[in-house]
Design a protein around this motif. Structure first.
Motif, short mmCIF file in Angstrom:
data_model
loop_
_atom_site.label_atom_id
_atom_site.label_comp_id
_atom_site.label_asym_id
_atom_site.label_seq_id
_atom_site.Cartn_x
_atom_site.Cartn_y
_atom_site.Cartn_z
N GLY A 168 -2.08 12.64 -11.80
CA GLY A 168 -2.85 12.50 -12.69
C GLY A 168 -2.64 11.04 -13.40
N ILE A 169 -1.20 10.39 -13.00
CA ILE A 169 -1.22 8.92 -13.60
C ILE A 169 -0.82 8.13 -12.44
CG2 ILE A 169 0.37 7.71 -15.04
CD1 ILE A 169 0.80 10.53 -16.65
N LEU A 170 0.53 8.07 -11.84
CA LEU A 170 0.82 7.16 -10.75
C LEU A 170 -0.33 7.08 -9.78
CD1 LEU A 170 4.55 8.56 -10.30
CD2 LEU A 170 3.69 6.15 -11.46
N ARG A 171 -0.92 7.83 -9.03
CA ARG A 171 -1.83 7.58 -8.07
C ARG A 171 -3.19 7.15 -8.44
NH1 ARG A 171 -2.80 12.65 -4.64
NH2 ARG A 171 -3.57 11.16 -3.22
N PRO A 172 -3.52 7.53 -9.37
CA PRO A 172 -5.02 7.33 -9.78
C PRO A 172 -5.17 6.03 -10.68
CG PRO A 172 -4.49 9.03 -11.09
CD PRO A 172 -3.46 8.98 -10.05
N GLN A 173 -3.86 5.74 -11.60
CA GLN A 173 -3.84 4.65 -12.39
C GLN A 173 -3.38 3.24 -11.55
OE1 GLN A 173 -2.00 5.09 -16.38
NE2 GLN A 173 -3.07 6.79 -16.55
N PHE A 174 -2.64 3.42 -10.77
CA PHE A 174 -2.07 2.16 -10.18
C PHE A 174 -2.34 1.95 -8.92
CE2 PHE A 174 0.86 3.86 -13.52
CZ PHE A 174 0.83 2.67 -14.29
N HIS A 175 -3.00 2.66 -7.95
CA HIS A 175 -3.62 2.66 -6.80
C HIS A 175 -2.81 1.95 -5.63
CE1 HIS A 175 -7.30 4.23 -8.23
NE2 HIS A 175 -7.11 3.36 -9.55
N ASP A 176 -1.42 2.24 -5.59
CA ASP A 176 -0.48 1.79 -4.91
C ASP A 176 0.12 2.76 -4.17
OD1 ASP A 176 1.83 0.34 -3.70
OD2 ASP A 176 1.79 -1.08 -5.53
N PRO A 177 -0.06 2.87 -2.65
CA PRO A 177 0.48 3.82 -1.79
C PRO A 177 2.10 3.86 -1.73
CG PRO A 177 -0.38 2.13 -0.43
CD PRO A 177 -0.96 1.92 -2.15
N ARG A 178 2.72 2.69 -1.79
CA ARG A 178 4.09 2.70 -1.82
C ARG A 178 4.73 3.42 -2.82
NH1 ARG A 178 4.85 -3.76 -3.01
NH2 ARG A 178 3.54 -3.15 -4.84
#
Length: 247
Positions: A132-142
């Motif tokens: 809900g936060i890390l993946r959708p907000q920052f869009h960084d697969p690392r």
């Protein structure tokens, strides 16, 4: 006009420098815990259990943070630390009678769905933080190599907190270390075997071809040469070991 712009830039630089200093002070107890109880991604949960009060104080400090007041990289680092520190707390709640993080769940709810992570905005789950936060907000697969699920097949828990000023280099290092571990990435019968993370979150990497390009980007020379010589970009996903990443 030029003087006002320079003054504004200086004020902004001072604000972000002060914010970074506050973050370092806040994360210092967590840094000490990681230094004392994590080695090469392996966690000494018995030792960490003795310092659980220090972890609890750190979690309370994290809950007091206003993420909106942080710069983008600081906010990204903050939520990674939130995820990892609360995962440690989850394990300690069940330690020593736990052999896998999955033991912290039940038939009706996985451990990642339990709302126990305290943030300033309210109490959420680990899934809320990651999906809900890390993946959708920052869009960084690392990010998938930075968050830790307390399992042997998970990319190892970093031995230091993530920080905004060094975040990009730290994420690169985490991705590179995981990808170049021969237990995670290897060729067999012309097929590149990779972590199941690339299957579960393939969309974050741009599908199978995106996964190939991502791995090639971080591949050390021996792996890179093998990938360049491959006649096809075929992937297989290795089984995931959910046993605890402890001693």
């Amino acid at each position: 006009m030029a003087g006002r712009i320079v003054a504004a830039l200086c004020a902004l630089a001072f604000f972000f420098t002060a914010a970074a200093s506050r973050a370092a002070d806040r994360d210092a107890p967590y840094a000490a815990l990681l230094a004392a109880h994590v080695a090469d991604g392996v966690v000494d949960y018995a030792g960490l259990k003795k310092d659980e009060a220090t972890l609890d104080n750190y979690l309370a400090a994290l809950a007091a943070v206003d993420p909106a007041a942080l710069s983008g990289p600081e906010r990204f680092a903050y939520y990674i630390n939130v995820y990892n520190a609360w995962t440690l707390k989850l394990i300690l709640e069940h330690y020593p009678g736990i052999r896998s993080i999955k033991d912290a769940g039940n038939l009706f709810r996985s451990p990642w769905q339990r709302a126990f992570v305290r943030l300033r905005a309210g109490t959420v789950s680990l899934d809320d933080v990651e999906h809900g936060i890390l993946r959708p907000q920052f869009h960084d697969p690392r990010v998938h190599f930075a968050v830790n699920c307390a399992s042997k097949s998970c990319p190892p828990l970093a031995g230091a907190p993530y920080a905004g000023a060094t975040l990009d280099a730290a994420l690169d290092a985490a991705a590179r270390a995981c990808i170049n571990n021969p237990a995670n990435t290897f060729f067999k019968d012309g097929t590149l075997h990779v972590s199941r993370i690339f299957d579960w979150y393939g969309e974050d990497f741009g599908g199978p071809e995106g996964v190939w390009r991502f791995i090639r980007r971080y591949a050390a020379p021996p792996l890179a040469a093998a990938m360049d010589a491959a006649g096809r970009h075929e992937l297989a996903y290795t089984p995931y070991d959910w046993s605890l990443n402890g001693r």
